[in-house]
Design a protein around this motif. Sequence first.
Motif, PDB file in Angstrom:
ATOM      1  N   ILE A   1      56.030   8.647  39.390  1.00 39.06           N
ATOM      2  CA  ILE A   1      54.641   9.066  39.912  1.00 39.06           C
ATOM      3  C   ILE A   1      54.017   9.900  39.091  1.00 39.06           C
ATOM      4  N   LEU A   2      52.621   9.379  38.721  1.00 41.34           N
ATOM      5  CA  LEU A   2      51.791  10.221  38.025  1.00 41.34           C
ATOM      6  C   LEU A   2      51.027  11.586  38.432  1.00 41.34           C
ATOM      7  N   CYS A   3      50.744  11.337  39.728  1.00 45.24           N
ATOM      8  CA  CYS A   3      50.361  12.636  40.405  1.00 45.24           C
ATOM      9  C   CYS A   3      50.288  12.221  41.907  1.00 45.24           C
ATOM     10  N   TYR A   4      50.497  13.345  42.898  1.00 45.72           N
ATOM     11  CA  TYR A   4      50.249  13.061  44.378  1.00 45.72           C
ATOM     12  C   TYR A   4      49.529  14.227  44.829  1.00 45.72           C
ATOM     13  N   ILE A   5      49.185  14.033  46.345  1.00 48.27           N
ATOM     14  CA  ILE A   5      48.860  15.299  46.917  1.00 48.27           C
ATOM     15  C   ILE A   5      49.083  14.986  48.415  1.00 48.27           C
ATOM     16  N   ASN A   6      49.392  16.254  49.008  1.00 46.85           N
ATOM     17  CA  ASN A   6      49.541  16.068  50.483  1.00 46.85           C
ATOM     18  C   ASN A   6      48.318  16.300  51.243  1.00 46.85           C
ATOM     19  N   GLU A   7      48.019  15.322  52.009  1.00 42.15           N
ATOM     20  CA  GLU A   7      46.446  15.435  52.632  1.00 42.15           C
ATOM     21  C   GLU A   7      46.745  16.984  53.502  1.00 42.15           C
ATOM     22  N   LYS A   8      47.780  16.992  54.244  1.00 39.29           N
ATOM     23  CA  LYS A   8      47.604  17.844  55.381  1.00 39.29           C
ATOM     24  C   LYS A   8      47.488  19.469  54.921  1.00 39.29           C
ATOM     25  N   ASN A   9      48.280  19.594  53.719  1.00 38.36           N
ATOM     26  CA  ASN A   9      48.249  21.041  52.999  1.00 38.36           C
ATOM     27  C   ASN A   9      47.224  21.049  51.771  1.00 38.36           C
ATOM     28  N   LYS A  10      46.704  19.988  51.424  1.00 38.90           N
ATOM     29  CA  LYS A  10      45.562  20.055  50.223  1.00 38.90           C
ATOM     30  C   LYS A  10      46.424  20.508  49.006  1.00 38.90           C
ATOM     31  N   THR A  11      47.771  20.194  48.945  1.00 41.62           N
ATOM     32  CA  THR A  11      48.249  20.527  47.496  1.00 41.62           C
ATOM     33  C   THR A  11      49.024  19.439  46.955  1.00 41.62           C
ATOM     34  N   GLY A  12      49.030  19.331  45.634  1.00 41.72           N
ATOM     35  CA  GLY A  12      49.375  18.181  44.843  1.00 41.72           C
ATOM     36  C   GLY A  12      49.649  18.800  43.495  1.00 41.72           C
ATOM     37  N   GLU A  13      50.215  17.665  42.632  1.00 42.92           N
ATOM     38  CA  GLU A  13      50.429  18.244  41.543  1.00 42.92           C
ATOM     39  C   GLU A  13      50.266  16.779  40.407  1.00 42.92           C
ATOM     40  N   ILE A  14      50.057  17.160  39.111  1.00 39.98           N
ATOM     41  CA  ILE A  14      50.232  16.211  38.117  1.00 39.98           C
ATOM     42  C   ILE A  14      50.857  16.995  37.017  1.00 39.98           C
ATOM     43  N   ALA A  15      51.641  16.424  36.166  1.00 41.51           N
ATOM     44  CA  ALA A  15      52.177  17.190  34.925  1.00 41.51           C
ATOM     45  C   ALA A  15      51.635  16.564  33.702  1.00 41.51           C
ATOM     46  N   ILE A  16      50.905  17.542  32.959  1.00 44.07           N
ATOM     47  CA  ILE A  16      50.604  17.165  31.705  1.00 44.07           C
ATOM     48  C   ILE A  16      51.258  17.974  30.577  1.00 44.07           C
ATOM     49  N   GLY A  17      51.877  17.185  29.809  1.00 39.75           N
ATOM     50  CA  GLY A  17      52.931  17.523  28.864  1.00 39.75           C
ATOM     51  C   GLY A  17      53.936  17.989  29.715  1.00 39.75           C
ATOM     52  N   ASN A  18      54.683  19.003  29.629  1.00 37.93           N
ATOM     53  CA  ASN A  18      55.623  19.289  30.797  1.00 37.93           C
ATOM     54  C   ASN A  18      55.148  20.395  31.657  1.00 37.93           C
ATOM     55  N   ASP A  19      53.733  20.621  31.599  1.00 39.05           N
ATOM     56  CA  ASP A  19      53.244  21.925  32.392  1.00 39.05           C
ATOM     57  C   ASP A  19      52.838  21.084  33.936  1.00 39.05           C
ATOM     58  N   PRO A  20      53.202  21.788  34.959  1.00 33.33           N
ATOM     59  CA  PRO A  20      52.449  21.298  36.196  1.00 33.33           C
ATOM     60  C   PRO A  20      51.152  21.745  36.249  1.00 33.33           C
ATOM     61  N   TYR A  21      50.142  21.059  36.964  1.00 29.61           N
ATOM     62  CA  TYR A  21      48.787  21.284  37.270  1.00 29.61           C
ATOM     63  C   TYR A  21      48.532  21.069  38.610  1.00 29.61           C
ATOM     64  N   SER A  22      47.875  21.928  39.384  1.00 30.65           N
ATOM     65  CA  SER A  22      47.690  21.797  40.847  1.00 30.65           C
ATOM     66  C   SER A  22      46.453  20.747  41.149  1.00 30.65           C
ATOM     67  N   ILE A  23      46.721  20.047  42.042  1.00 30.83           N
ATOM     68  CA  ILE A  23      45.423  19.159  42.560  1.00 30.83           C
ATOM     69  C   ILE A  23      45.167  19.757  43.920  1.00 30.83           C
ATOM     70  N   THR A  24      44.085  20.063  44.241  1.00 31.96           N
ATOM     71  CA  THR A  24      43.738  20.836  45.349  1.00 31.96           C
ATOM     72  C   THR A  24      42.680  20.132  46.466  1.00 31.96           C
ATOM     73  N   GLU A  25      42.192  19.027  45.868  1.00 33.90           N
ATOM     74  CA  GLU A  25      41.259  18.165  46.658  1.00 33.90           C
ATOM     75  C   GLU A  25      41.274  16.808  46.311  1.00 33.90           C
ATOM     76  N   ILE A  26      41.201  16.038  47.448  1.00 32.95           N
ATOM     77  CA  ILE A  26      41.228  14.459  47.470  1.00 32.95           C
ATOM     78  C   ILE A  26      39.763  13.992  48.318  1.00 32.95           C
ATOM     79  N   ASN A  27      39.439  12.870  47.616  1.00 30.58           N
ATOM     80  CA  ASN A  27      38.362  12.206  48.425  1.00 30.58           C
ATOM     81  C   ASN A  27      38.393  10.731  48.245  1.00 30.58           C
ATOM     82  N   ILE A  28      38.216  10.020  49.411  1.00 29.88           N
ATOM     83  CA  ILE A  28      38.485   8.585  49.067  1.00 29.88           C
ATOM     84  C   ILE A  28      37.037   8.171  49.659  1.00 29.88           C
ATOM     85  N   ASN A  29      36.358   7.424  48.872  1.00 28.42           N
ATOM     86  CA  ASN A  29      35.038   6.654  49.401  1.00 28.42           C
ATOM     87  C   ASN A  29      34.969   5.328  48.786  1.00 28.42           C
TER      88      ASN A  29
END
Length: 165
Positions: free
Chosen positions: A78-106
């Motif tokens: 898995i490259l990245c993920y986000i949970n729709e309900k609590n709007k939290t997700g993550e991607i790891a760049i290098g070995n450091d986690p970075y938060s994903i806080t927003e998703i939009n589908i159009n």
Amino acid sequence: MKNIIVLLFIVGLLASCQNRETKTEENQNLEETQTSEISNETRTSSSEQTNNDFDVSVFSRDNVDMYGGVALENEEGILCYINEKNKTGEIAIGNDPYSITEININEGIYTFKGEGLEITTSKCNYEEKEADCIYGTFDLVTIKFNNQVKTFENIKLQDCSNLGM
């Protein structure tokens, strides 16, 4: 009298031609300006695309709770993920986690955002729906991180949120 009418017609015709010439010249200048702007944008995009000095680490499927979430994955994980309900997700760049806080589908195009981070997909090729999840593939996924750009091809989608399709 006829000569005056003919003379006025010729003068009017010449004025009209000169006006067209001016408009054509203005249009040509406008086209050159637009071409120059597009060329500059292309150069900017190209320089961003060649500056992909970051690595994206993958998450194991076992470590990601997909209930109510959206994940993008390749054959490694898995490259990245986000949970729709609590709007939290993550991607790891290098070995450091970075938060994903927003998703939009159009219209099948997914966009994920976080601080200094934007992940954009091409339009999804939806393949199947199973229980509460939708599956598909993206021809292209672009990750922008702090003015650097990295692209991935043939990325799989698992969308178990209420947002997709």
